[in-house]
Design a protein around this motif. Structure first.
Motif, PDB file in Angstrom:
ATOM      1  N   ALA A 463       0.824  -1.251   0.105  1.00  0.00           N
ATOM      2  CA  ALA A 463      -0.088  -0.026  -0.082  1.00  0.00           C
ATOM      3  C   ALA A 463       0.734   1.292  -0.112  1.00  0.00           C
ATOM      4  CB  ALA A 463      -0.986  -0.056   1.207  1.00  0.00           C
ATOM      5  N   ARG A 464       2.010   1.346   0.483  1.00  0.00           N
ATOM      6  CA  ARG A 464       2.973   2.348   0.512  1.00  0.00           C
ATOM      7  C   ARG A 464       3.129   2.987  -0.855  1.00  0.00           C
ATOM      8  NH1 ARG A 464       7.595  -1.033   2.573  1.00  0.00           N
ATOM      9  NH2 ARG A 464       6.431  -0.792   4.636  1.00  0.00           N
ATOM     10  N   GLU A 465       3.409   2.289  -1.627  1.00  0.00           N
ATOM     11  CA  GLU A 465       3.666   2.613  -3.034  1.00  0.00           C
ATOM     12  C   GLU A 465       2.758   3.767  -3.633  1.00  0.00           C
ATOM     13  OE1 GLU A 465       6.328   1.825  -4.797  1.00  0.00           O
ATOM     14  OE2 GLU A 465       6.670   0.250  -3.249  1.00  0.00           O
ATOM     15  N   PHE A 466       1.400   3.619  -3.235  1.00  0.00           N
ATOM     16  CA  PHE A 466       0.524   4.543  -3.643  1.00  0.00           C
ATOM     17  C   PHE A 466       0.433   5.894  -2.745  1.00  0.00           C
ATOM     18  CE2 PHE A 466      -3.806   6.678  -3.453  1.00  0.00           C
ATOM     19  CZ  PHE A 466      -3.762   6.963  -5.011  1.00  0.00           C
ATOM     20  N   TYR A 467       0.501   5.503  -1.291  1.00  0.00           N
ATOM     21  CA  TYR A 467       0.287   6.749  -0.321  1.00  0.00           C
ATOM     22  C   TYR A 467       1.447   7.483   0.050  1.00  0.00           C
ATOM     23  CZ  TYR A 467      -4.394   4.615   0.125  1.00  0.00           C
ATOM     24  OH  TYR A 467      -5.602   4.211  -0.168  1.00  0.00           O
ATOM     25  N   THR A 468       2.884   7.038  -0.652  1.00  0.00           N
ATOM     26  CA  THR A 468       3.976   7.803  -0.234  1.00  0.00           C
ATOM     27  C   THR A 468       4.378   8.195  -1.509  1.00  0.00           C
ATOM     28  OG1 THR A 468       5.347   5.737  -0.510  1.00  0.00           O
ATOM     29  CG2 THR A 468       4.544   6.381   1.833  1.00  0.00           C
ATOM     30  N   ILE A 469       5.492   9.165  -1.568  1.00  0.00           N
ATOM     31  CA  ILE A 469       6.276   9.575  -2.616  1.00  0.00           C
ATOM     32  C   ILE A 469       7.539   9.779  -2.271  1.00  0.00           C
ATOM     33  CG2 ILE A 469       6.140  11.956  -2.055  1.00  0.00           C
ATOM     34  CD1 ILE A 469       5.525  12.546  -5.268  1.00  0.00           C
ATOM     35  N   VAL A 470       8.656   9.204  -3.329  1.00  0.00           N
ATOM     36  CA  VAL A 470      10.058   9.071  -2.982  1.00  0.00           C
ATOM     37  C   VAL A 470      10.640  10.150  -3.104  1.00  0.00           C
ATOM     38  CG1 VAL A 470      12.106   8.115  -3.987  1.00  0.00           C
ATOM     39  CG2 VAL A 470       9.845   6.490  -3.621  1.00  0.00           C
ATOM     40  N   LYS A 471      11.627  10.559  -2.134  1.00  0.00           N
ATOM     41  CA  LYS A 471      12.545  11.808  -2.421  1.00  0.00           C
ATOM     42  C   LYS A 471      13.998  11.252  -2.508  1.00  0.00           C
ATOM     43  CE  LYS A 471      11.962  15.704  -0.331  1.00  0.00           C
ATOM     44  NZ  LYS A 471      11.680  16.732   0.484  1.00  0.00           N
ATOM     45  N   THR A 472      14.696  11.588  -3.344  1.00  0.00           N
ATOM     46  CA  THR A 472      16.320  11.547  -3.418  1.00  0.00           C
ATOM     47  C   THR A 472      17.121  12.643  -3.034  1.00  0.00           C
ATOM     48  OG1 THR A 472      15.607  10.032  -5.324  1.00  0.00           O
ATOM     49  CG2 THR A 472      18.146  10.445  -4.968  1.00  0.00           C
ATOM     50  N   ALA A 473      17.924  12.384  -1.891  1.00  0.00           N
ATOM     51  CA  ALA A 473      18.598  13.571  -1.294  1.00  0.00           C
ATOM     52  C   ALA A 473      19.912  13.347  -1.420  1.00  0.00           C
ATOM     53  CB  ALA A 473      18.362  13.990   0.258  1.00  0.00           C
ATOM     54  N   TYR A 474      20.727  14.372  -2.008  1.00  0.00           N
ATOM     55  CA  TYR A 474      22.153  14.176  -2.209  1.00  0.00           C
ATOM     56  C   TYR A 474      22.889  15.166  -1.076  1.00  0.00           C
ATOM     57  CZ  TYR A 474      21.077  12.262  -6.830  1.00  0.00           C
ATOM     58  OH  TYR A 474      20.686  11.608  -7.797  1.00  0.00           O
ATOM     59  N   VAL A 475      23.803  14.325  -0.319  1.00  0.00           N
ATOM     60  CA  VAL A 475      24.441  15.155   0.867  1.00  0.00           C
ATOM     61  C   VAL A 475      26.003  14.934   0.550  1.00  0.00           C
ATOM     62  CG1 VAL A 475      24.734  15.136   3.429  1.00  0.00           C
ATOM     63  CG2 VAL A 475      22.561  14.222   2.390  1.00  0.00           C
ATOM     64  N   LYS A 476      26.634  16.148   0.634  1.00  0.00           N
ATOM     65  CA  LYS A 476      27.986  16.227   0.559  1.00  0.00           C
ATOM     66  C   LYS A 476      28.717  16.647   1.961  1.00  0.00           C
ATOM     67  CE  LYS A 476      31.455  17.411  -2.566  1.00  0.00           C
ATOM     68  NZ  LYS A 476      32.048  17.619  -3.854  1.00  0.00           N
ATOM     69  N   ALA A 477      29.394  15.602   2.383  1.00  0.00           N
ATOM     70  CA  ALA A 477      30.238  15.974   3.799  1.00  0.00           C
ATOM     71  C   ALA A 477      30.978  17.212   3.637  1.00  0.00           C
ATOM     72  CB  ALA A 477      30.640  14.729   4.131  1.00  0.00           C
TER      73      ALA A 477
END
Ligand code: ADP
Length: 477
Positions: A463-477
């Motif tokens: 069910a989470r496929e429909f009820y969530t949206i994916v975020k891709t975050a890039y973090v530079k140390a």
């Protein structure tokens, strides 16, 4: 008289137009009266959900889990009372109605756990010094449009995951069943859900439902209902850029091959075709039977179908409750007429008189049909099943898959080899072996292929496929 009202931003609202909620087992029993919202109310409900999303989407999983768990416990504690309401407004016999309420309670408890299991990924970047995080976030405001045949379970399996993952909701239940949706919303409000997170609007689909579908402020629509309505909704969702999920009709085959255990097959067919008055999208409506077992199977099934006791949903002796309303009853009868004109033999299907006036019909079995007849192409949605005689398993499989639908598909066999072959080749979202095509667990995915479904699966972890949206975050140390 109980009045059902729309619920917006934590308030129950009146209206000038209303619709009676009639008991299909006893037309003199008016369960309540729904006060009908208009389009302006829908706009308010969406605005309220949008406003509430700001805080609700940032709550902790624990806060959401606690509310869902409390709601689940309350539903389970009141299952007899809510089951009685469900049986009165929809016509499912009491044990089936209590079973549906229990399912709704369990779904809330399951998604209380799912709120804690969202997770995410950390992925090494292809670039030096960089890390990539993949997380899931709530989608926003979810519009829900639900049908009458599972008046508490379907709202539950849409509302529970939506809230678990931090979304806010506007739900429009079917006109025939405002009572169960109202009780469900009340229970959630009493369980500590903040105002505006869950809003209820009552009214006709073409006005209230359509206002939800066309609003630019709704992020996604989840719909369960007829194919025609579903397809029109999907097209409008694409126009306004919404995520959409549809669960629609079925014309579910149940194959019985020569080596089947006759008792198992007949009982699976009886349940799959006729229980819950056949008003399940997973109902076993095409019984595809190989030549050598055909006559024994049909004889036994006819005998058992004729003995089924049709009656008031709250009567202990009842095995099959009434059809939901007069329109649906007429549709069932008209399909029997069409099937007979096309050359099928109709057994049962008579109107039944009971002490109370209601929409009672004896389950009907149509034999001697071919897969090209309308009775085998179109969804009837009543206690009506047809039998298609085939030569062997290969023909049975071909006929089972020869349908525009693909929700559930079943087979009765004692052969592991045939069962394994069928499981892999069935063009359906769900496959049942030696079991009715209807009757599914609440913690695993539900949905179909072809014209039965559109978009991600409902229920279970999927069910989470429909009820969530994916975020891709890039973090530079
Ligand atoms: P049924 O034939 O079982 O009533 P529908 O698909 O018409 O199936 O109804 C399922 C749900 O869709 C109900 O809540 C109904 O009010 C709603 N609905 C019907 N027409 C529309 C529409 N044009 N737009 C949005 N919702 C609709």
């Amino acid at each position: 008289m109980t009045q059902y009202r729309s619920f917006i931003n934590g308030e129950w609202l009146g209206a000038s137009d209303s619709l009676p909620n009639v008991n299909p087992s006893d037309l003199s029993d008016i369960v309540g009266e729904a006060l009908l919202a208009d389009e302006a109310r829908v706009t308010d409900a969406i605005a309220s959900a949008r406003h509430a999303f700001r805080n609700w989407s940032l709550t902790t999983p624990q806060q959401r889990a606690d509310i869902l768990d409390a709601a689940g416990a309350k539903i389970l504690a009141r299952r007899e009372e809510l089951g009685t309401l469900l049986a009165r407004e929809e016509g499912k016999r009491l044990p089936e109605a209590i079973g549906e309420v229990t399912r709704a309670g369990n779904i809330f408890k399951y998604f209380a756990g799912e709120a804690l299991r969202v997770g995410g990924e950390i992925v090494p970047s292809v670039r030096p010094g960089m890390t990539v995080e993949v997380t899931r976030e709530p989608l926003g405001v979810i519009g829900m449009i639900t049908p009458w045949n599972f008046p508490i379970a379907i709202p539950a399996w849409k509302i529970a995951p939506a809230l678990a993952f931090g979304n806010t909701v506007v739900i429009k239940p079917a006109e025939a069943v405002p009572g169960c949706a109202t009780e469900l919303v009340k229970i959630l409000a009493e369980s500590g859900l903040p105002a505006g997170v869950l809003n209820l609007v009552l009214g006709p689909g073409r006005v209230i439902g359509n206002a939800l579908v066309t609003s630019p402020d709704v992020d996604a629509i989840t719909f369960t209902g007829s194919e025609t309505t579903g397809r029109a909704i999907a097209a409008k969702c694409v126009e306004t850029g919404k995520k959409v999920q549809l669960e629609m009709g079925g014309k579910n085959p149940m194959v019985v091959v020569d080596d089947a255990d006759l008792d198992v097959a007949v009982n699976a067919a009886l349940d799959g075709a006729f229980f819950s008055t056949g008003q399940r999208c997973t109902a076993s409506s095409r019984l595809i039977v190989t030549a050598r077992i055909h006559d024994r199977f049909v004889g036994a099934l006819q005998q058992m179908a004729a003995a089924l006791v049709v009656g008031h949903a709250l009567d202990n002796a009842t095995q099959i409750g009434p059809v939901v309303d007069g329109r649906q009853l007429q549709q069932n009868l008209s399909y029997l007429k069409i099937a007979s004109e096309e050359g099928g033999q109709v057994f049962g299907g008579e109107l039944v008189e009971r002490p109370t006036k209601g929409f009672f019909m004896q389950p009907a079995l149509v034999t001697g049909t071919t897969n090209s007849m309308r009775i085998n192409r179109e969804e009837v949605f009543g206690p009506v099943a047809s039998v298609i005689k085939v030569a062997d398993y290969d023909e049975a499989l071909a006929v089972a898959n020869d349908t525009p639908y693909g929700l559930a598909s079943g087979i009765c066999t004692t052969s592991l080899k045939i069962a394994a072959h069928f499981k892999r080749r069935a063009e359906a979202g769900m496959v049942m072996v030696n079991a009715p095509t209807a009757g599914v667990d609440y913690h695993v995915p539900f949905g179909g292929r072809k014209r039965s479904s559109y978009g991600p699966r409902e229920q279970g972890a999927y069910a989470r496929e429909f009820y969530t949206i994916v975020k891709t975050a890039y973090v530079k140390a």
